[in-house]
Design an enzyme around this catalytic site. Structure first.
Site, PDB file in Angstrom:
ATOM      1  N   GLU A   1       1.035  -5.538  -6.904  1.00 37.93           N
ATOM      2  CA  GLU A   1       0.368  -6.295  -7.979  1.00 37.93           C
ATOM      3  C   GLU A   1      -0.898  -5.588  -8.477  1.00 37.93           C
ATOM      4  O   GLU A   1      -1.156  -5.518  -9.674  1.00 37.93           O
ATOM      5  CB  GLU A   1       0.064  -7.720  -7.489  1.00 37.93           C
ATOM      6  CG  GLU A   1       1.353  -8.526  -7.306  1.00 37.93           C
ATOM      7  CD  GLU A   1       1.141  -9.861  -6.606  1.00 37.93           C
ATOM      8  OE1 GLU A   1       0.568  -9.872  -5.497  1.00 37.93           O
ATOM      9  OE2 GLU A   1       1.543 -10.896  -7.161  1.00 37.93           O
TER      10      GLU A   1
ATOM     11  N   ALA B   1      -1.501  -8.944   0.653  1.00 34.68           N
ATOM     12  CA  ALA B   1      -2.587  -9.829   1.083  1.00 34.68           C
ATOM     13  C   ALA B   1      -2.515  -9.931   2.598  1.00 34.68           C
ATOM     14  O   ALA B   1      -1.440  -9.759   3.196  1.00 34.68           O
ATOM     15  CB  ALA B   1      -2.404 -11.197   0.441  1.00 34.68           C
TER      16      ALA B   1
ATOM     17  N   GLU C   1       7.000 -11.245  -0.589  1.00 30.28           N
ATOM     18  CA  GLU C   1       6.459 -12.581  -0.292  1.00 30.28           C
ATOM     19  C   GLU C   1       7.553 -13.587   0.076  1.00 30.28           C
ATOM     20  O   GLU C   1       7.339 -14.480   0.891  1.00 30.28           O
ATOM     21  CB  GLU C   1       5.665 -13.119  -1.497  1.00 30.28           C
ATOM     22  CG  GLU C   1       4.358 -12.387  -1.763  1.00 30.28           C
ATOM     23  CD  GLU C   1       4.490 -11.164  -2.659  1.00 30.28           C
ATOM     24  OE1 GLU C   1       5.632 -10.696  -2.892  1.00 30.28           O
ATOM     25  OE2 GLU C   1       3.442 -10.670  -3.121  1.00 30.28           O
TER      26      GLU C   1
ATOM     27  N   GLY D   1       0.630  -7.915  -2.791  1.00 33.22           N
ATOM     28  CA  GLY D   1      -0.611  -7.712  -3.542  1.00 33.22           C
ATOM     29  C   GLY D   1      -0.855  -6.245  -3.873  1.00 33.22           C
ATOM     30  O   GLY D   1      -1.538  -5.931  -4.856  1.00 33.22           O
TER      31      GLY D   1
HETATM   32  N1  CO8 Z   1      -1.503  -8.472   6.426  1.00 39.31           N
HETATM   33  C1  CO8 Z   1      -2.122  -8.359   7.630  1.00 39.31           C
HETATM   34  N2  CO8 Z   1      -1.891  -7.331   8.490  1.00 39.31           N
HETATM   35  C2  CO8 Z   1      -1.014  -6.398   8.118  1.00 39.31           C
HETATM   36  C3  CO8 Z   1      -0.329  -6.471   6.882  1.00 39.31           C
HETATM   37  C4  CO8 Z   1      -0.627  -7.558   6.007  1.00 39.31           C
HETATM   38  N3  CO8 Z   1      -0.061  -7.686   4.772  1.00 39.31           N
HETATM   39  N4  CO8 Z   1       0.511  -5.411   6.784  1.00 39.31           N
HETATM   40  C5  CO8 Z   1       0.348  -4.719   7.936  1.00 39.31           C
HETATM   41  N5  CO8 Z   1      -0.558  -5.298   8.732  1.00 39.31           N
HETATM   42  C6  CO8 Z   1      -1.022  -4.861  10.058  1.00 39.31           C
HETATM   43  C7  CO8 Z   1       0.022  -5.138  11.131  1.00 39.31           C
HETATM   44  O1  CO8 Z   1      -0.054  -6.475  11.561  1.00 39.31           O
HETATM   45  C8  CO8 Z   1      -0.367  -4.136  12.180  1.00 39.31           C
HETATM   46  O2  CO8 Z   1      -1.478  -4.632  12.898  1.00 39.31           O
HETATM   47  P1  CO8 Z   1      -1.542  -4.481  14.517  1.00 39.31           P
HETATM   48  O3  CO8 Z   1      -1.558  -2.995  14.748  1.00 39.31           O
HETATM   49  O4  CO8 Z   1      -2.846  -5.137  14.847  1.00 39.31           O
HETATM   50  O5  CO8 Z   1      -0.341  -5.134  15.058  1.00 39.31           O
HETATM   51  C9  CO8 Z   1      -0.856  -2.939  11.377  1.00 39.31           C
HETATM   52  O6  CO8 Z   1      -1.142  -3.447  10.074  1.00 39.31           O
HETATM   53  C10 CO8 Z   1       0.208  -1.869  11.217  1.00 39.31           C
HETATM   54  O7  CO8 Z   1       1.379  -2.484  10.682  1.00 39.31           O
HETATM   55  P2  CO8 Z   1       2.829  -2.335  11.383  1.00 39.31           P
HETATM   56  O8  CO8 Z   1       2.704  -2.108  12.838  1.00 39.31           O
HETATM   57  O9  CO8 Z   1       3.642  -3.514  10.936  1.00 39.31           O
HETATM   58  O10 CO8 Z   1       3.325  -0.995  10.679  1.00 39.31           O
HETATM   59  P3  CO8 Z   1       4.831  -0.565  10.393  1.00 39.31           P
HETATM   60  O11 CO8 Z   1       4.774   0.851   9.963  1.00 39.31           O
HETATM   61  O12 CO8 Z   1       5.717  -0.907  11.530  1.00 39.31           O
HETATM   62  O13 CO8 Z   1       5.287  -1.477   9.153  1.00 39.31           O
HETATM   63  C11 CO8 Z   1       5.004  -2.514   6.992  1.00 39.31           C
HETATM   64  C12 CO8 Z   1       4.646  -1.313   7.906  1.00 39.31           C
HETATM   65  C13 CO8 Z   1       6.494  -2.437   6.645  1.00 39.31           C
HETATM   66  C14 CO8 Z   1       4.179  -2.353   5.728  1.00 39.31           C
HETATM   67  C15 CO8 Z   1       4.704  -3.841   7.716  1.00 39.31           C
HETATM   68  O14 CO8 Z   1       3.389  -3.780   8.227  1.00 39.31           O
HETATM   69  C16 CO8 Z   1       4.795  -5.045   6.828  1.00 39.31           C
HETATM   70  O15 CO8 Z   1       5.903  -5.497   6.548  1.00 39.31           O
HETATM   71  N6  CO8 Z   1       3.656  -5.593   6.396  1.00 39.31           N
HETATM   72  C17 CO8 Z   1       3.594  -6.806   5.609  1.00 39.31           C
HETATM   73  C18 CO8 Z   1       3.983  -6.530   4.170  1.00 39.31           C
HETATM   74  C19 CO8 Z   1       3.971  -7.803   3.376  1.00 39.31           C
HETATM   75  O16 CO8 Z   1       4.723  -8.714   3.613  1.00 39.31           O
HETATM   76  N7  CO8 Z   1       3.124  -7.837   2.338  1.00 39.31           N
HETATM   77  C20 CO8 Z   1       3.029  -8.953   1.441  1.00 39.31           C
HETATM   78  C21 CO8 Z   1       1.997  -9.911   1.899  1.00 39.31           C
HETATM   79  S1  CO8 Z   1       1.971 -11.370   0.899  1.00 39.31           S
HETATM   80  C22 CO8 Z   1       1.107 -10.955  -0.468  1.00 39.31           C
HETATM   81  O17 CO8 Z   1       0.715  -9.842  -0.661  1.00 39.31           O
HETATM   82  C23 CO8 Z   1       0.857 -12.051  -1.449  1.00 39.31           C
HETATM   83  C24 CO8 Z   1      -0.164 -11.647  -2.500  1.00 39.31           C
HETATM   84  C25 CO8 Z   1      -0.650 -12.837  -3.240  1.00 39.31           C
HETATM   85  C26 CO8 Z   1      -1.425 -13.743  -2.353  1.00 39.31           C
HETATM   86  C27 CO8 Z   1      -1.851 -14.978  -3.050  1.00 39.31           C
HETATM   87  C28 CO8 Z   1      -2.997 -15.674  -2.362  1.00 39.31           C
HETATM   88  C29 CO8 Z   1      -2.673 -16.653  -1.335  1.00 39.31           C
END
Ligand code: CO8
Length: 262
Positions: free
Chosen positions: A114, A66, A134, A111
């Site tokens: 999921e 998400a 998460e 997500g």
């Molecule tokens: N949300 C928003 N932006 C994201 C997300 C995300 N989940 N993942 C990546 N991005 C963005 C980064 O912020 C970045 O943006 P910018 O270039 O503007 O800085 C761009 O994508 C590229 O990402 P990275 O530079 O971080 O790329 P890396 O190769 O260094 O890392 C990763 C890749 C490991 C995937 C890293 O981006 C990461 O850890 N992302 C987050 C993963 C995460 O925690 N996902 C779980 C989110 S929570 C969730 O899914 C809950 C679901 C249920 C929700 C319920 C409703 C409320």
């Protein structure tokens, strides 16, 4: 129909929905949920697709979860609503009358894992990563992750993954039964399409019955599941495909399934 966050296509009788926010690794926001729901509705109403494939745009991510920037600004009520909208969408995907294959071409986190778990099965590329991170954000999975993961891989592994937030490789995901097959990224799409076409060549009524019986059967006891199976078996016999399939075998020819009820 024009979409902002997804690409919807059809190749033959295979429908394709691509998450298309590569700048945010295809992270899901409420618009994505609404657009996928709309696309899924249209695919069902139009009835032109025999299989649906979900995948991500780009070579890095299926869905990296998400959208954290959106979630950070949500009130508890808005967060709960977002969670419920995502859950409704995943139930919708699970109950679609056609099979849905997750073609996981990179990160499938939170997500993303999921969504993939709500599909009928998962094919992944060697660079794919799965996980429920998460916990690292001070929250828990909200699109059904605590529920579907434990049903798919068992409660011990599900708890470990959700409590540590670690990412696992596609190979590890296959070892624990989350993923069916792993391919190099270059051949993932072709292999997914190959399987989609095999399924699309079968009878629509019996493919639907398999999906429903396995999904519904897992929620009930064995005897009730088998009872439902006998009814679904009888329903398949009302399809012209059952006569065609058996006659084709006896006549030593390839069956031509039409997916019609007699
Ligand atoms: N949300 C928003 N932006 C994201 C997300 C995300 N989940 N993942 C990546 N991005 C963005 C980064 O912020 C970045 O943006 P910018 O270039 O503007 O800085 C761009 O994508 C590229 O990402 P990275 O530079 O971080 O790329 P890396 O190769 O260094 O890392 C990763 C890749 C490991 C995937 C890293 O981006 C990461 O850890 N992302 C987050 C993963 C995460 O925690 N996902 C779980 C989110 S929570 C969730 O899914 C809950 C679901 C249920 C929700 C319920 C409703 C409320």
């Amino acid at each position: 129909m024009a979409y902002e966050t997804i690409i919807v296509k059809q190749e033959g009788d295979i429908g394709i929905i691509k998450f298309n926010r590569p700048e945010a690794l295809n992270a899901i926001n409420p618009t994505v949920v609404a657009e996928v729901a709309k696309a899924v509705d249209l695919i069902e109403i139009e009835g032109k697709c025999k299989v649906l494939i979900l995948t991500g745009e780009g070579e890095k991510a299926f869905v990296a979860g998400a959208d954290i920037a959106v979630m950070a600004k949500q009130s508890p009520l808005e967060g709960g609503n977002f969670s419920r909208a995502g859950q409704d969408l995943l139930f919708r995907i699970e109950s679609l009358p056609i099979p849905v294959i997750a073609c996981v071409n990179g990160f499938a986190l939170g997500g993303g894992t999921e969504i993939a778990m709500a599909c009928d099965f998962i094919y992944a590329s060697t660079n794919a990563k799965f996980g429920q991170p998460e916990i690292n954000l001070g929250i828990i999975p909200g699109f059904g992750g605590t529920q579907r993961l434990s049903r798919l891989v068992g409660r011990g592994l599900a708890k470990e993954l959700c409590m540590t937030g670690v990412m696992i490789t596609a190979e590890e995901a296959m070892r624990i039964g989350l993923v069916n097959k792993v391919f190099p990224l270059e051949s993932l799409w072709e292999e997914t399409m190959k399987t989609a076409k095999v399924i699309a060549s079968k009878g629509r009524v019996s493919v639907r019955a398999v999906k429903q019986m396995i999904n519904r059967g897992l929620d009930v006891d064995l005897r009730s599941g088998c009872y439902m199976e006998a009814d679904a078996f009888a329903l398949c016999k009302t399809s012209t495909d059952a006569a065609e399939g058996m006659n084709a075998f006896l006549e030593k020819r390839k069956p031509q399934f039409k997916g019609e009820l007699s």
